[in-house]
Write a protein that holds these residues in place. Structure first.
Motif, short mmCIF file in Angstrom:
data_model
loop_
_atom_site.label_atom_id
_atom_site.label_comp_id
_atom_site.label_asym_id
_atom_site.label_seq_id
_atom_site.Cartn_x
_atom_site.Cartn_y
_atom_site.Cartn_z
N LEU A 1 0.84 -1.20 0.00
CA LEU A 1 0.00 0.00 0.00
C LEU A 1 0.87 1.25 0.00
O LEU A 1 0.65 2.19 -0.78
N ASP A 2 1.90 1.26 0.86
CA ASP A 2 2.80 2.41 0.91
C ASP A 2 3.56 2.56 -0.40
O ASP A 2 3.79 3.67 -0.88
N GLY A 3 3.96 1.42 -0.99
CA GLY A 3 4.64 1.46 -2.29
C GLY A 3 3.74 2.05 -3.35
O GLY A 3 4.19 2.85 -4.20
N MET A 4 2.46 1.66 -3.32
CA MET A 4 1.50 2.20 -4.29
C MET A 4 1.39 3.71 -4.15
O MET A 4 1.39 4.45 -5.14
N LEU A 5 1.29 4.20 -2.90
CA LEU A 5 1.18 5.65 -2.67
C LEU A 5 2.44 6.37 -3.13
O LEU A 5 2.38 7.48 -3.69
N ASP A 6 3.60 5.74 -2.88
CA ASP A 6 4.86 6.34 -3.30
C ASP A 6 4.93 6.42 -4.82
O ASP A 6 5.34 7.44 -5.39
N ILE A 7 4.53 5.34 -5.49
CA ILE A 7 4.54 5.29 -6.95
C ILE A 7 3.61 6.38 -7.52
O ILE A 7 3.92 7.00 -8.55
N CYS A 8 2.50 6.62 -6.85
CA CYS A 8 1.53 7.61 -7.32
C CYS A 8 1.96 9.05 -7.01
O CYS A 8 1.31 10.00 -7.47
N GLY A 9 3.01 9.20 -6.20
CA GLY A 9 3.50 10.54 -5.90
C GLY A 9 2.95 11.16 -4.64
O GLY A 9 3.02 12.39 -4.46
N VAL A 10 2.43 10.35 -3.72
CA VAL A 10 1.94 10.87 -2.44
C VAL A 10 3.13 11.11 -1.51
O VAL A 10 3.96 10.20 -1.34
N PRO A 11 3.27 12.28 -0.91
CA PRO A 11 4.38 12.54 0.03
C PRO A 11 4.31 11.58 1.21
O PRO A 11 3.21 11.27 1.69
N PRO A 12 5.44 11.07 1.71
CA PRO A 12 5.44 10.10 2.82
C PRO A 12 4.68 10.57 4.06
O PRO A 12 4.04 9.76 4.73
N GLU A 13 4.75 11.88 4.34
CA GLU A 13 4.07 12.38 5.55
C GLU A 13 2.55 12.29 5.42
O GLU A 13 1.82 12.42 6.42
N LYS A 14 2.03 12.03 4.21
CA LYS A 14 0.58 11.93 4.01
C LYS A 14 0.12 10.49 3.83
O LYS A 14 -1.07 10.25 3.59
N PHE A 15 1.08 9.52 3.93
CA PHE A 15 0.69 8.12 3.73
C PHE A 15 -0.46 7.70 4.65
O PHE A 15 -1.44 7.12 4.20
N ARG A 16 -0.32 7.98 5.96
CA ARG A 16 -1.29 7.49 6.92
C ARG A 16 -2.67 8.14 6.73
O ARG A 16 -3.69 7.49 6.80
N THR A 17 -2.67 9.45 6.49
CA THR A 17 -3.97 10.11 6.34
C THR A 17 -4.66 9.70 5.04
O THR A 17 -5.89 9.57 4.99
N ILE A 18 -3.87 9.44 3.97
CA ILE A 18 -4.47 8.96 2.72
C ILE A 18 -4.97 7.52 2.90
O ILE A 18 -6.02 7.14 2.36
#
Length: 820
Positions: free
Chosen positions: A544-561
């Protein structure tokens, strides 16, 4: 209209801050109040300019009461207008003076051009006077219909406890007005010895039907109150009527507002007649009416279950007095007082008299409403206490299901080598904070009573992690079944206090071994609880975190997204996308790319193969590539254990809790009862390390047992299988009043570890009824003859067979039959 004007109340209109209510308007409309125009309003009035152009328009469709209400509102709106005319004085004089059809004389009043224009503009708002009549009478109907329904429940000896006691589940899902009806019905029937004998389906609909009536009455009241005192003079009121009666208008009542509101009141009158007939039917059933052919069709009401009489008890005949409810006894007495001396008039005349008594226009009606209100609202009625929302009581039948479920769960947990652990219901606040992401706001904080800030536990996982770290453990497989607390908004299946059943495995093991066992345990739990079809959605936090990273979501927003994505099972992606873009600052392009990934779900090994294909973005990301390798090991283990068919690989599963680091999963029930997820869990390798020097990896599962209980209860209800609440095997029945005989005999059974109860009564059928109601399979019957002969009668309830057994061999014979 009251004949004695000296007793009329006076309602003043036109003064500063004056307002018009449905009740005050109804008093004027019925003639129980006279009108007075405030002096400040009179000072503003002046004659309208001639010449006269038209006559005052009197609505011909309206009944007398409706017409008076219409004119009262019209008068009030005229006073609030900016126009100066003496028309309000003429209308108030007519309302105070004229009776019945004499109000038609208002139609002879000629209006100036200015007045005619003003009346035409205000005409639609005047029709809200008719709505006010409907408002007042329907509110009265709501109270009376509850009381009459309570009367009917007693008359048919309905089992009301199972219906009304279960109305407020405490989860906030039950409709507020339905809960209110159930609460009032319980108060009205409180103390009754008649109810509770017969299960009747129609009784279960009372709360829903009457609750709907209450909702409609409140809506009518709210709308009417606003429109009566609105500063909008006419045009908006007409549009409000149009919107409010849109359906009727579409059926052909276009612009015929007065016809519509009149017909609604006509229908309301029909409902009052139905209520009166039901009240009379209930009264007759409770009071033992006897028809006699003497002197034509005459009726005698003898002191029946409620006691007392109307015409007088028959000579030498005594009726057994049975206690009615606190509310219903008052209603019965009021009806008896109303019918006193009218026993020979016949039932139709009775209903006519009762309908007059139930007429809101009657002066005595207010006293009836007052008495009903006292019953359900004052301390004198001892209104029953309520539970806080989000909590529940569990009756004996429910506890039977719960105990059976807990036994199955403990057996599965212990089969896998887990040991039991218990932790405090509250922890230091610092222990819980920062572990639940956005859900931390749901933690219950406690007042500082001893120099420490504490909070009720939100789950069982964080206390487990605290325990492992505090005791320096490096390996621990434990289970815990206990209550947790959440400051949540209650809804169906969501409570503020509820049980969780957790199993966690902490320590270093072979790769994905504990993860496999936890998922396998979950399938065993749900299979053995026999709740029906379910699926386990599974994902990996690193994927899930890898998917968010690939999509360009900043790490500090991983949990809230992740918290947003976690709502996809309840909300459409477009709504989630809006939240991610507008509230959490993602670009539209990033949100759309997330959408392409989270729509992927399917059979675990098939979807895994697709995600590992050459060119996959996941393979180019270290974290997500590791996750895919972990999942391959897990899925193959689940496949050979023959439970992978219950698992769905779902990239939309996010699990909002901050402490998850690896595999995450959630079980969802697929049957008819909609309860949401019924179990969840995952790997959390860093949580224990937050409390100590050592990082101890762990994985766990939590069963949402309250939702499972809801499913099990519904299944039993659908199958008409009431659970047996008692485990009693034998009822010791002493025919007489000798407690010592019962004590001696039942003690022998207790000492032999036989589950037994005793009952002392002279009537055999009382004993048999007791055994059947509790579904006790065996009876030991001892009467005077059995005592003299040294025997007992051993009765098999289900087979309806009985045998004479020597008193001395009873225990041995019972054990043989109970354990064949």
């Amino acid at each position: 209209m009251a004949s004695d004007n000296s007793k009329l109340s006076v309602i003043t209109l036109g003064g500063k801050g004056s307002s018009l209510s449905s009740s005050s308007l109804y008093a004027v409309a019925t003639g129980f109040a006279s009108l007075r125009l405030d002096s400040s309003a009179l000072d503003r009035l002046s004659p309208a300019s001639p010449p006269f152009q038209s006559q005052f328009p009197i609505p011909k469709t309206l009944a007398h009461l409706e017409l008076r209400a219409f004119l009262t509102v019209l008068l009030y709106k005229l006073l609030r207008s900016d126009h100066s005319t003496l028309l309000p004085i003429r209308i108030s004089e007519a309302l105070n003076k004229f009776k019945n059809s004499q109000l038609d004389e208002l139609g002879l009043i000629e209006l100036s051009e200015e007045e005619a224009s003003l009346v035409e503009k205000l005409y639609p708002s005047g029709l809200f006077g008719v709505c006010a009549v409907l408002d007042h009478e329907s509110a009265a109907l709501s109270a009376v219909s509850d009381a009459v329904a309570a009367l009917s429940c007693e008359a048919i000896k309905a089992d009301v406890a199972a219906v009304f006691n279960s109305m407020d589940s405490g989860d906030g899902f039950s409709a507020k007005e339905e809960v209110g009806v159930a609460s009032d019905m319980k108060v009205l029937l409180n103390g009754s010895k008649l109810v509770g004998k017969v299960e009747i389906d129609s009784v279960s609909k009372i709360a829903k039907v009457h609750g709907s009536l209450r909702e409609i009455v409140k809506l009518v009241h709210s709308k009417t109150r606003i429109e009566l005192n609105s500063k909008d003079l006419g045009s908006d009121s007409g549009e409000s009527l149009r919107n409010g009666f849109k359906l009727v208008l579409e059926l052909g009542f276009e612009k015929e507002y007065e016809k519509f509101v009149h017909q609604v009141n006509v229908l309301l009158g029909m409902v009052w007649k139905i209520v009166a007939w039901e009240a009379m039917t209930g009264f007759i059933a409770l009071e033992g009416v006897e028809w006699s052919e003497k002197s034509g069709s005459s009726v005698e009401v003898n002191g029946g279950v409620g006691g007392g009489n109307v015409k007088g008890d028959k000579k030498g005949e005594k009726k057994k007095k049975v206690l009615l409810g606190k509310g219903t006894s008052v209603i019965v007495q009021l009806i008896k007082d109303k019918l006193q001396g009218k026993a020979g008039d016949g039932i139709e005349k009775w209903v006519e008299d009762l309908l007059l008594f139930l007429d809101p226009k009657d002066r005595e009606f207010d006293s009836l409403l007052k008495k009903l209100k006292e019953i359900v609202e004052t301390n004198e009625s001892r209104r029953l206490p309520k539970l806080p929302k989000g909590t529940r009581d569990f009756a004996k039948e429910q506890m039977t299901i719960r105990k059976r479920a807990f036994s199955i769960i403990e057996d599965v947990f212990e089969r896998h080598g887990a040991t039991a652990l218990d932790t405090p219901a509250f922890e230091l606040r610092e222990t819980l904070m920062g572990k639940y992401g956005e859900d931390s706001k749901l933690v219950y904080d406690l007042a500082d009573q001893g120099g420490e800030l504490c909070s009720l536990r939100y789950d069982l996982t964080v206390p487990f992690a605290r325990y492992v770290a505090m005791n320096g453990l490096t390996s621990f497989k434990r289970y815990q079944i206990a209550k947790v607390y959440r400051r949540d908004n209650p809804s169906k299946g969501r409570y503020r206090e509820f049980y969780q059943c957790d199993l966690d495995i902490a320590g270093q093991y072979e790769k994905m071994g504990p993860d496999f066992e936890i998922v396998k345990i979950l399938t065993e739990l749900l299979d053995e609880l026999q709740i029906g079809d379910y699926e386990i959605k599974l994902n990996h936090r690193k994927l899930l975190d890898g998917m968010l990273d690939i999509c360009g979501v900043p790490p500090e927003k991983f949990r809230t997204i992740c918290s947003s994505i976690d709502k996809l099972d309840k909300q459409p992606f477009e709504q989630i996308k809006k939240e991610m873009v507008e509230e959490k600052g993602l670009s539209v392009e990033t949100a759309d790319e997330i959408g392409t990934f989270v729509k992927e779900r399917g059979q675990p090994l098939e979807l895994l193969s697709k995600l590992k294909q050459q060119g996959s973005k996941f393979l180019g990301h270290n974290g997500s590539a590791d996750a895919l390798n972990d999942l391959e090991i897990l899925f193959k283990a689940l496949e050979v254990s023959k439970c992978i068919d219950k698992v769905v690989f779902d990239l939309s599963l996010a699990r909002g809790l901050d402490y998850y680091t690896g595999v995450i999963f959630e079980a969802v029930f697929k049957g008819g009862t909609q309860v949401g997820s019924i179990a969840a869990g995952g790997r959390y390798d860093n949580l224990i390390g937050m409390f100590g020097a050592k990082q101890v990896p762990a994985v766990g599962v939590s069963l949402g047992i309250e939702r499972v209980f809801a499913i099990m209860e519904q299944l039993q209800k659908d199958q008409s299988q009431a659970p047996r609440a008692t485990k009693t095997e034998v009822l010791v029945s002493i025919l007489g009043d000798d407690l010592t005989q019962a004590a001696e005999l039942v003690s022998e059974l207790w000492n032999a570890k036989v589950k037994a109860e005793y009952f002392v009564n002279k009537r055999v059928m009382k004993h048999i009824d007791r055994a059947r109601e509790s579904r006790i399979p065996w009876m030991v019957i001892v009467g005077e003859r059995e005592m003299n002969e040294g025997i007992v009668i051993l009765k098999d309830i289900e087979a309806a067979k009985e045998d004479k057994i020597p008193r001395s061999s009873l225990v041995e014979e019972l054990k043989r039959r109970l354990n064949p």
